[in-house]
Design a protein around this motif. Structure first.
Motif, PDB file in Angstrom:
ATOM      1  N   TYR A 498      56.120 -50.699  -2.772  1.00 21.20           N
ATOM      2  CA  TYR A 498      55.267 -50.459  -3.928  1.00 21.20           C
ATOM      3  C   TYR A 498      54.275 -51.624  -4.048  1.00 21.20           C
ATOM      4  N   PRO A 499      53.141 -51.417  -4.706  1.00 20.40           N
ATOM      5  CA  PRO A 499      52.147 -52.487  -4.816  1.00 20.40           C
ATOM      6  C   PRO A 499      52.616 -53.579  -5.770  1.00 20.40           C
ATOM      7  N   LYS A 500      52.264 -54.807  -5.436  1.00 20.81           N
ATOM      8  CA  LYS A 500      52.678 -55.928  -6.272  1.00 20.81           C
ATOM      9  C   LYS A 500      51.638 -57.031  -6.231  1.00 20.81           C
ATOM     10  N   ALA A 501      51.367 -57.611  -7.401  1.00 17.98           N
ATOM     11  CA  ALA A 501      50.522 -58.800  -7.503  1.00 17.98           C
ATOM     12  C   ALA A 501      51.459 -60.002  -7.597  1.00 17.98           C
ATOM     13  N   TRP A 502      51.573 -60.751  -6.501  1.00 16.08           N
ATOM     14  CA  TRP A 502      52.537 -61.842  -6.400  1.00 16.08           C
ATOM     15  C   TRP A 502      51.809 -63.172  -6.587  1.00 16.08           C
ATOM     16  N   GLU A 503      52.286 -63.968  -7.534  1.00 13.61           N
ATOM     17  CA  GLU A 503      51.632 -65.246  -7.799  1.00 13.61           C
ATOM     18  C   GLU A 503      51.870 -66.230  -6.657  1.00 13.61           C
ATOM     19  N   GLU A 504      50.757 -66.670  -6.070  1.00 11.95           N
ATOM     20  CA  GLU A 504      50.824 -67.684  -5.021  1.00 11.95           C
ATOM     21  C   GLU A 504      50.952 -69.066  -5.625  1.00 11.95           C
ATOM     22  N   LYS A 505      50.096 -69.329  -6.608  1.00  8.56           N
ATOM     23  CA  LYS A 505      50.138 -70.619  -7.293  1.00  8.56           C
ATOM     24  C   LYS A 505      49.278 -70.547  -8.545  1.00  8.56           C
ATOM     25  N   THR A 506      49.477 -71.520  -9.428  1.00  9.06           N
ATOM     26  CA  THR A 506      48.599 -71.756 -10.570  1.00  9.06           C
ATOM     27  C   THR A 506      48.157 -73.211 -10.501  1.00  9.06           C
ATOM     28  N   ASP A 507      46.861 -73.447 -10.462  1.00 10.98           N
ATOM     29  CA  ASP A 507      46.393 -74.828 -10.308  1.00 10.98           C
ATOM     30  C   ASP A 507      46.331 -75.536 -11.658  1.00 10.98           C
ATOM     31  N   SER A 508      45.906 -76.784 -11.629  1.00  9.38           N
ATOM     32  CA  SER A 508      45.922 -77.620 -12.829  1.00  9.38           C
ATOM     33  C   SER A 508      44.949 -77.149 -13.898  1.00  9.38           C
ATOM     34  N   THR A 509      43.988 -76.316 -13.536  1.00  9.87           N
ATOM     35  CA  THR A 509      43.023 -75.803 -14.511  1.00  9.87           C
ATOM     36  C   THR A 509      43.487 -74.493 -15.150  1.00  9.87           C
ATOM     37  N   GLY A 510      44.632 -73.969 -14.704  1.00  6.27           N
ATOM     38  CA  GLY A 510      45.120 -72.697 -15.219  1.00  6.27           C
ATOM     39  C   GLY A 510      44.642 -71.501 -14.420  1.00  6.27           C
ATOM     40  N   LYS A 511      44.025 -71.733 -13.270  1.00  7.63           N
ATOM     41  CA  LYS A 511      43.589 -70.638 -12.426  1.00  7.63           C
ATOM     42  C   LYS A 511      44.784 -70.108 -11.643  1.00  7.63           C
ATOM     43  N   ILE A 512      44.984 -68.793 -11.697  1.00  4.95           N
ATOM     44  CA  ILE A 512      46.140 -68.152 -11.075  1.00  4.95           C
ATOM     45  C   ILE A 512      45.686 -67.398  -9.835  1.00  4.95           C
ATOM     46  N   TYR A 513      46.333 -67.680  -8.712  1.00  3.59           N
ATOM     47  CA  TYR A 513      46.008 -67.061  -7.430  1.00  3.59           C
ATOM     48  C   TYR A 513      47.072 -66.013  -7.113  1.00  3.59           C
ATOM     49  N   LEU A 514      46.632 -64.769  -6.936  1.00  3.88           N
ATOM     50  CA  LEU A 514      47.544 -63.663  -6.701  1.00  3.88           C
ATOM     51  C   LEU A 514      47.338 -63.061  -5.324  1.00  3.88           C
ATOM     52  N   ASP A 515      48.466 -62.771  -4.648  1.00  2.00           N
ATOM     53  CA  ASP A 515      48.458 -61.989  -3.411  1.00  2.00           C
ATOM     54  C   ASP A 515      48.685 -60.530  -3.779  1.00  2.00           C
ATOM     55  N   MET A 516      47.793 -59.666  -3.349  1.00  3.36           N
ATOM     56  CA  MET A 516      47.954 -58.238  -3.567  1.00  3.36           C
ATOM     57  C   MET A 516      48.629 -57.664  -2.324  1.00  3.36           C
ATOM     58  N   ILE A 517      49.897 -57.333  -2.461  1.00  2.87           N
ATOM     59  CA  ILE A 517      50.672 -56.910  -1.299  1.00  2.87           C
ATOM     60  C   ILE A 517      51.324 -55.559  -1.576  1.00  2.87           C
ATOM     61  N   GLY A 518      51.638 -54.853  -0.506  1.00  2.45           N
ATOM     62  CA  GLY A 518      52.270 -53.553  -0.638  1.00  2.45           C
ATOM     63  C   GLY A 518      51.697 -52.571   0.357  1.00  2.45           C
ATOM     64  N   PRO A 519      51.958 -51.276   0.167  1.00  2.00           N
ATOM     65  CA  PRO A 519      51.419 -50.262   1.080  1.00  2.00           C
ATOM     66  C   PRO A 519      49.896 -50.254   1.058  1.00  2.00           C
ATOM     67  N   ALA A 520      49.291 -49.812   2.153  1.00  2.00           N
ATOM     68  CA  ALA A 520      47.829 -49.744   2.231  1.00  2.00           C
ATOM     69  C   ALA A 520      47.296 -48.821   1.141  1.00  2.00           C
ATOM     70  N   GLY A 521      46.225 -49.248   0.497  1.00  2.62           N
ATOM     71  CA  GLY A 521      45.641 -48.442  -0.569  1.00  2.62           C
ATOM     72  C   GLY A 521      44.636 -49.257  -1.355  1.00  2.62           C
ATOM     73  N   LYS A 522      44.213 -48.715  -2.480  1.00  4.42           N
ATOM     74  CA  LYS A 522      43.217 -49.377  -3.317  1.00  4.42           C
ATOM     75  C   LYS A 522      43.779 -49.579  -4.722  1.00  4.42           C
ATOM     76  N   TRP A 523      43.262 -50.620  -5.389  1.00  6.39           N
ATOM     77  CA  TRP A 523      43.661 -50.885  -6.759  1.00  6.39           C
ATOM     78  C   TRP A 523      42.421 -51.076  -7.622  1.00  6.39           C
ATOM     79  N   LYS A 524      42.623 -50.830  -8.908  1.00  3.96           N
ATOM     80  CA  LYS A 524      41.578 -51.141  -9.875  1.00  3.96           C
ATOM     81  C   LYS A 524      42.229 -51.682 -11.141  1.00  3.96           C
ATOM     82  N   LEU A 525      41.508 -52.563 -11.820  1.00  2.95           N
ATOM     83  CA  LEU A 525      42.022 -53.204 -13.027  1.00  2.95           C
ATOM     84  C   LEU A 525      41.825 -52.277 -14.222  1.00  2.95           C
TER      85      LEU A 525
END
Length: 736
Positions: A498-525
């Motif tokens: 299933y699709p998942k937004a997995w947090e890679e890291k959060t830097d000191s400024t509060g910026k959150i880096y997400l890996d979009m992983i899962g089956p091939a496909g498209k996502w929208k917010l």
């Protein structure tokens, strides 16, 4: 004339009835009902049956008993609990098979129970092409930042079916000559668990992505376990943070289980790939063990702890892949053990054996390990168990020949070991590095260096023949591999289905880096709360997304997204067709706690159980120490020192919170006793040490509504020095 017409009509009707009866006998399938007892061969009508699980595991809605029975479930689904997002509440057994011979189950789905199928005393049992996924599993208390000791398991005893507290897809006791093939058990806690089961054949199954054990064996001998997918059976792991595995394993072999063959299986990304322990009988008496098992041509890579752990026993480990684990082989107290023709690479330590004796390490390939072979003993170790009193446990008599070592940081690390023969080993990509001291005696060191040509002795290779068609169980080249892909959720390892937004890291400024992983496909917010500035409003899998956390003290982020692409199987087993929309979330909730913790010491006159009034006076008096901080378990862990012993100590911690309205799961894991108050009201209590039998007993939680400002107070007391205090408070979401 009229007479002849009537005779013709009778003949015609009789033929029709005979034809109808014959046809019905050939095609009719029966409908299941709760309480049915099946004692003859039958086909089941293909439909979904809802049978709520009983309070007792010895009761089941379907019972099968007798001899020479085949039950073809024809794809029918037996569904227990309907609260599928809370699998720790599943109870009962789906199907019970009682004593008999030649009983076969085929083509069934059982889910929503504590145990999918349980059989006892059945000879020649067959379970074929069944799916026993999405049965019981514990909610995990460990998170990405903190390991919770209450998540540890223990499989060391099963004389009284203690394993059943963890549930199972398939649970077998006293079932000899069984045939288990073509089955699937995923997203449960335990896959196939066997006790006193001998001469069985287990092959072509998929027991992957469970939070405890893939295949477990206890007092089980002469079985063949072949061509099975047993990957990602794991808990107790957070990439780069902690990695102890909490007794999870792809394959678990305990207590006098001998003469089994494990070949061509894939058991990667599991707590231990292969976990073998002789058993309490051997610990107490010095006799027996899990001996003469053949572990051949398997892949046990990417284990947080040990790719293979074999202890207090005699076995053969031949031609396996053992990559990127803490230890490739941990072989404490192994004797007469052969470790040959294996591929070791990228391990912290390839082979580590303490107190080993008469072992052969030959024809292996080592590359890029921090340590190649480590052998040692502790001569001062107290002989406090029967095994040490009755067995010779000196580290001695090793043959290390015909191995190749490439780019090893340290090849040999040996101490307190005697009678070692090291010869004909090739060293490349660096110099021969070794750590030996004066405690190493009688070592023959010959023909080991960069000019050596090791040779292979084919006698190590077994000749295996089986009358089955085995599949390739290994992970495909395209499948994600490596310990960073052990991604733990509240319920177990992420399955990539299933699709998942997995947090890679959060830097000191509060910026959150997400890996979009899962089956091939498209996502929208679709919606975003608690963050802003997404780097994209739509994208593809795999991909990346970044957002900026809002500048508020409380972290309460919920990013809702929609996926369309390949078919999806949700975290709780719900299937979505290819192209169907599937909603998923990235959520993060973090309260900025400001804990104040106070330490107190009690004695027999202020015992918390015997003298509660006096104990309450103590914890409301002047503390022996006060500390502050944002993370409760870290304050607790640093609080003990010269002036505060770990025994007969109590703590009181308080913090103010301000949270949005909703339902919250509040949990406490403590040694040994704890109480949680909200605004002076006791909401959670675990204050009876007599009930602390298993690790999970140290944890309690509750769901309660909260809104706005509240005061949290935690009282904790311990007699011993176990030392644990974890507190969790998270919103309860309707769907993950």
């Amino acid at each position: 004339m009229k007479k002849f017409k009537n005779i013709g009509l009778i003949i015609f009707l009789s033929c029709c009835l005979l034809t109808t009866k014959f046809s019905g006998a050939q095609s009719r399938a029966i409908t299941l009902y709760k309480g049915i007892v099946i004692n003859h061969s039958v086909t089941i009508k293909n439909k979904i049956y809802h049978f709520e699980g009983a309070d007792s595991l010895s009761d089941a809605p379907i019972v099968i008993e007798g001899n020479n029975i085949t039950v073809d479930f024809n794809g029918a689904v037996i569904n227990g609990g309907t609260d599928y997002e809370n699998p720790d509440k599943f109870q009962g057994t789906g199907i019970i098979i009682k004593a008999g011979r030649n009983i076969a189950l085929k083509n069934l789905v059982v889910k929503g129970f504590k145990v999918g199928v349980m059989a006892s005393g059945v000879t020649a049992l067959k379970i074929i092409n069944g799916d026993f996924s999405n049965n019981f599993r514990q909610h995990l208390n460990s998170n990405r930042q903190t390991e919770d000791l209450a998540d540890w398991q223990s499989y060391h005893h099963n004389e009284k079916d203690e394993w059943l507290r963890f549930g199972a897809g398939i649970y077998l006791r006293n079932c000899d000559s069984m045939d288990i093939h073509g089955n699937t058990v995923t997203e449960g806690q335990c896959g196939l668990m066997m006790t006193n089961c001998n001469n069985g054949l287990i092959y072509n199954n998929n027991f992957s992505f469970n939070s405890g054990i893939g295949i477990g064996m206890y007092r089980s001998n002469h079985n063949n376990i072949l061509y099975n997918k047993i990957d990602w059976n794991v808990r107790g792991y957070s990439y780069g943070v902690y990695y102890r595995g909490q007794d999870s394993a792809g394959i678990l072999i305990f207590e006098q289980s001998s003469d089994n063959t494990f070949a061509w299986n894939s058991a990667t990304h599991s707590g231990d790939g292969f976990f073998l322990w002789a058993g309490q009988t051997s610990m107490d008496t010095g006799d027996g063990g899990c001996n003469d098992n053949l572990i051949f041509s398997n892949d046990f890579s990417y284990a947080p702890t040990n790719a293979v752990e074999i202890t207090f026993s005699r076995n053969k480990i031949i031609n396996n892949i053992l990559h990127d684990s803490w230890h490739g082989v941990w072989g404490g107290f192994s004797y007469n053990t052969v470790i040959a023709n294996n591929d070791f690479s990228g391990n912290l330590s390839a082979i580590a054996i303490e107190h080993g004796k008469d072992n052969a390490i030959e024809q292996n390939s080592f590359s890029d390990d921090k340590a190649g072979i480590e052998l040692w003993s502790n001569p001062k170790r107290p002989k406090d168990i029967g095994y040490l009193q009755k067995r010779d446990t000196r580290s001695m008599n090793y043959s290390i020949r015909n191995n190749s070592f490439k780019n090893e940081k340290n090849i040999f690390n040996i101490n307190n070991t005697t009678d070692i023969r090291i010869s004909n080993n090739l060293v490349s990509g660096g110099i021969l590095q070794q750590k030996l001291d004066s405690t190493v005696k009688n070592m023959e060191f010959d023909k080991t260096g960069d000019q050596v040509k090791p040779y292979n002795d084919s006698s190590f290779f077994p000749k295996l023949t089986f009358k089955i068609t085995g599949r390739n169980a290994m992970l495909s080249a395209a499948h994600p591999k490596g310990k960073k892909y052990i991604m733990m959720t509240d319920w177990g390892p992420y399955t990539f289905s299933y699709p998942k937004a997995w947090e890679e890291k959060t830097d000191s400024t509060g910026k959150i880096y997400l890996d979009m992983i899962g089956p091939a496909g498209k996502w929208k917010l679709l919606h975003i709360k608690g963050a802003s500035g997404p780097s994209a409003y739509a994208g593809e899998f795999p991909g990346k997304l970044t957002v900026q956390k809002d500048s508020t003290a409380l972290t309460d982020i919920d990013i809702e997204m929609e996926y369309k692409g390949e078919h999806v199987i949700s975290p709780f087993g719900i299937k979505y067709k290819k192209g169907a929309p599937y909603t998923f979330h990235y959520r993060k909730f973090d309260i900025p706690f400001k804990w104040q913790m106070k330490w107190f010491v009690f004695d027999t006159t202020s015992d918390p159980l015997k003298h509660p009034a006096q104990f309450n006076k103590i914890i409301n008096s002047t503390p022996v120490k006060i500390a502050n901080g944002p993370v409760l378990n870290k304050i607790f862990g640093l609080g003990f020192g010269k002036n505060i012993a770990r025994e007969n100590v109590a703590t009181v911690a308080e913090a103010e919170i301000d949270v949005p309205g909703g339902f919250y799961r509040i949990g406490i894991s403590a040694s040994e006793m704890a109480k949680v108050y909200v605004d002076g009201k006791l909401i959670l209590e675990n204050w009876d040490p007599a009930k602390l039998i298993y690790d999970a007993d140290y944890h309690k939680d509750i769901v309660t509504p909260l809104k706005g400002k509240h005061t949290i107070r935690i009282e904790q007391a311990q007699y011993g020095d176990y030392g644990m205090l974890n507190f969790v408070m998270q919103p309860v979401y309707k769907s993950n």
